[in-house]
Design a protein around this motif. Structure first.
Motif, PDB file in Angstrom:
ATOM      1  N   ALA A 191       1.584  -4.795   8.478  1.00 23.93           N
ATOM      2  CA  ALA A 191       1.941  -3.759   7.503  1.00 23.93           C
ATOM      3  C   ALA A 191       3.196  -4.170   6.737  1.00 23.93           C
ATOM      4  O   ALA A 191       4.000  -4.982   7.216  1.00 23.93           O
ATOM      5  N   ASP A 192       3.349  -3.563   5.572  1.00 24.79           N
ATOM      6  CA  ASP A 192       4.573  -3.735   4.790  1.00 24.79           C
ATOM      7  C   ASP A 192       5.735  -3.172   5.624  1.00 24.79           C
ATOM      8  O   ASP A 192       5.658  -2.047   6.115  1.00 24.79           O
ATOM      9  N   SER A 193       6.803  -3.943   5.805  1.00 26.85           N
ATOM     10  CA  SER A 193       7.850  -3.513   6.742  1.00 26.85           C
ATOM     11  C   SER A 193       8.674  -2.341   6.229  1.00 26.85           C
ATOM     12  O   SER A 193       9.427  -1.737   6.980  1.00 26.85           O
ATOM     13  N   ILE A 194       8.523  -1.999   4.953  1.00 24.19           N
ATOM     14  CA  ILE A 194       9.264  -0.843   4.412  1.00 24.19           C
ATOM     15  C   ILE A 194       8.360   0.388   4.356  1.00 24.19           C
ATOM     16  O   ILE A 194       8.684   1.428   4.901  1.00 24.19           O
ATOM     17  N   THR A 195       7.174   0.231   3.717  1.00 22.72           N
ATOM     18  CA  THR A 195       6.304   1.402   3.546  1.00 22.72           C
ATOM     19  C   THR A 195       5.412   1.620   4.771  1.00 22.72           C
ATOM     20  O   THR A 195       4.821   2.672   4.933  1.00 22.72           O
ATOM     21  N   LEU A 196       5.290   0.611   5.615  1.00 24.22           N
ATOM     22  CA  LEU A 196       4.400   0.591   6.785  1.00 24.22           C
ATOM     23  C   LEU A 196       2.924   0.706   6.402  1.00 24.22           C
ATOM     24  O   LEU A 196       2.074   0.960   7.248  1.00 24.22           O
ATOM     25  N   ALA A 197       2.624   0.529   5.092  1.00 26.93           N
ATOM     26  CA  ALA A 197       1.223   0.556   4.645  1.00 26.93           C
ATOM     27  C   ALA A 197       0.552  -0.747   5.088  1.00 26.93           C
ATOM     28  O   ALA A 197       1.138  -1.835   4.976  1.00 26.93           O
ATOM     29  N   GLU A 198      -0.687  -0.603   5.560  1.00 32.24           N
ATOM     30  CA  GLU A 198      -1.448  -1.764   6.045  1.00 32.24           C
ATOM     31  C   GLU A 198      -1.658  -2.766   4.904  1.00 32.24           C
ATOM     32  O   GLU A 198      -1.938  -2.370   3.771  1.00 32.24           O
ATOM     33  N   ILE A 199      -1.520  -4.049   5.194  1.00 31.51           N
ATOM     34  CA  ILE A 199      -1.774  -5.085   4.197  1.00 31.51           C
ATOM     35  C   ILE A 199      -3.162  -5.648   4.473  1.00 31.51           C
ATOM     36  O   ILE A 199      -3.421  -6.149   5.568  1.00 31.51           O
ATOM     37  N   SER A 200      -4.050  -5.535   3.466  1.00 29.17           N
ATOM     38  CA  SER A 200      -5.426  -5.935   3.750  1.00 29.17           C
ATOM     39  C   SER A 200      -5.723  -7.356   3.286  1.00 29.17           C
ATOM     40  O   SER A 200      -6.644  -7.989   3.773  1.00 29.17           O
ATOM     41  N   GLY A 201      -4.953  -7.896   2.362  1.00 29.59           N
ATOM     42  CA  GLY A 201      -5.282  -9.225   1.851  1.00 29.59           C
ATOM     43  C   GLY A 201      -4.193 -10.235   2.139  1.00 29.59           C
ATOM     44  O   GLY A 201      -3.864 -10.512   3.286  1.00 29.59           O
TER      45      GLY A 201
ATOM     46  N   LEU B 289       5.739  -6.015   9.124  1.00 26.45           N
ATOM     47  CA  LEU B 289       5.837  -5.607  10.518  1.00 26.45           C
ATOM     48  C   LEU B 289       4.471  -5.905  11.134  1.00 26.45           C
ATOM     49  O   LEU B 289       3.444  -5.424  10.646  1.00 26.45           O
ATOM     50  N   VAL B 290       4.466  -6.712  12.175  1.00 25.63           N
ATOM     51  CA  VAL B 290       3.217  -6.986  12.902  1.00 25.63           C
ATOM     52  C   VAL B 290       3.333  -6.218  14.212  1.00 25.63           C
ATOM     53  O   VAL B 290       4.290  -6.416  14.975  1.00 25.63           O
ATOM     54  N   SER B 291       2.404  -5.308  14.450  1.00 26.38           N
ATOM     55  CA  SER B 291       2.563  -4.443  15.625  1.00 26.38           C
ATOM     56  C   SER B 291       1.234  -4.208  16.322  1.00 26.38           C
ATOM     57  O   SER B 291       0.162  -4.367  15.726  1.00 26.38           O
TER      58      SER B 291
END
Ligand code: AMP
Length: 266
Positions: free
Chosen positions: A225-235, A242-244
């Motif tokens: 995910a984006d480490s600020i918005t925590l939105a999942e990164i699909s591409g 952030l990898v969690s």
């Protein structure tokens, strides 16, 4: 007035908690620690009733540090008759941990806001072990104009890589070793990133397969995910991430993560 560092905890203290206390001692003139098992952040069926409580042991551990006050309120003090929750919410509540634990961050922010109002700290120390919680508290402090500096503290691990957690007491000796492989799986994803891999799919796939190699795990999620918005990164990964992951081992739910800076690795 001097600076007041505040470390909120739910007790069953370990070296992760104590690293926050040490950081407060370094940064602030005074340190306040709270020990309160907050019922509103546990859903029905979660481990509120079995959560480890060791107040005297905790106080002994804290006596090794410069702690000016240990606040150990009870439920009727924190939740007077008729009180439900405060209304604070933000757009990070429903992501990652919030998908699996929908009421969790409402419970966390309700109690942390109350504790901030009581303790009135100048600084507060939160662990990156609960990265999303840290982001949500930072945002709450900003949104509600609390004059408090939120200080992030790194994850403290056992030698074998297992992130320290109060819930680790639920694990048997052999489960401890198995649980440590969660971190090894995350590290395998980090290695790919360090080699230049930028596909979020391939990073997640690598980590998921490493976790799945241990048959006793049940994966809740693996996320990039984006480490600020925590939105999942699909591409393609272009931002700091952030990898969690959250994984069940028997009845114990374990979380772990790492942050990776794309900007500083270019
Ligand atoms: P808890 O008692 O689980 O609510 O945790 C209290 C604080 O300790 C939170 O800010 C956690 O993120 C932090 N914490 C818990 N485990 C660790 C760890 N292994 N390393 C660093 N901080 C931690």
């Amino acid at each position: 007035m001097g600076s007041i560092g505040f470390v909120p905890t739910m007790g069953a203290l370990h070296e992760g908690h104590l690293s926050l206390v040490a950081e407060s001692n370094k940064t602030c003139k005074n340190t306040v620690v709270s020990i309160y098992l907050n019922p509103t952040q546990f859903a029905q069926g979660e481990d509120l009733d079995s959560y480890p409580q060791k107040l005297q042991v905790d106080l002994n551990k804290l006596s090794e540090y410069e702690v000016d006050c240990v606040f150990t309120p009870n439920n009727s003090e924190m939740y007077p008759e008729g009180f439900k929750t405060n209304n604070y919410s933000n757009n990070l509540f429903t992501l990652l941990e919030g998908k699996s634990r929908p009421e969790f961050f409402k419970g966390v922010t309700t109690i942390v806001a109350k504790l901030f109002d009581i303790v009135e700290p100048t600084h507060t120390f939160f662990g990156e072990k609960d990265f999303q919680q840290l982001c949500i508290i930072k945002k709450m402090v900003k949104d509600l104009y609390y004059p408090i500096q939120v200080v992030p503290c790194p994850i403290i691990r056992k030698k074998n890589g297992l992130a320290m957690s109060s819930r680790n007491v639920y694990l048997t000796k052999s489960e401890h070793d198995i649980a440590a492989t969660i971190n090894h799986a995350l590290e395998s994803g980090k290695n790919l990133l360090q080699l230049g891999e930028r596909s979020s799919y391939l990073i997640k796939d690598k980590i998921s397969k490493s976790i799945a190699a241990e048959k006793l795990f049940r994966v809740d999620y693996v996320s990039v995910a984006d480490s600020i918005t925590l939105a999942e990164i699909s591409g393609f990964i272009e931002k700091d991430i952030l990898v969690s992951t959250a994984v069940f081992l028997g009845g114990t739910r374990l979380i772990d993560n790492f942050s990776y800076s794309i900007s500083s690795s270019k």
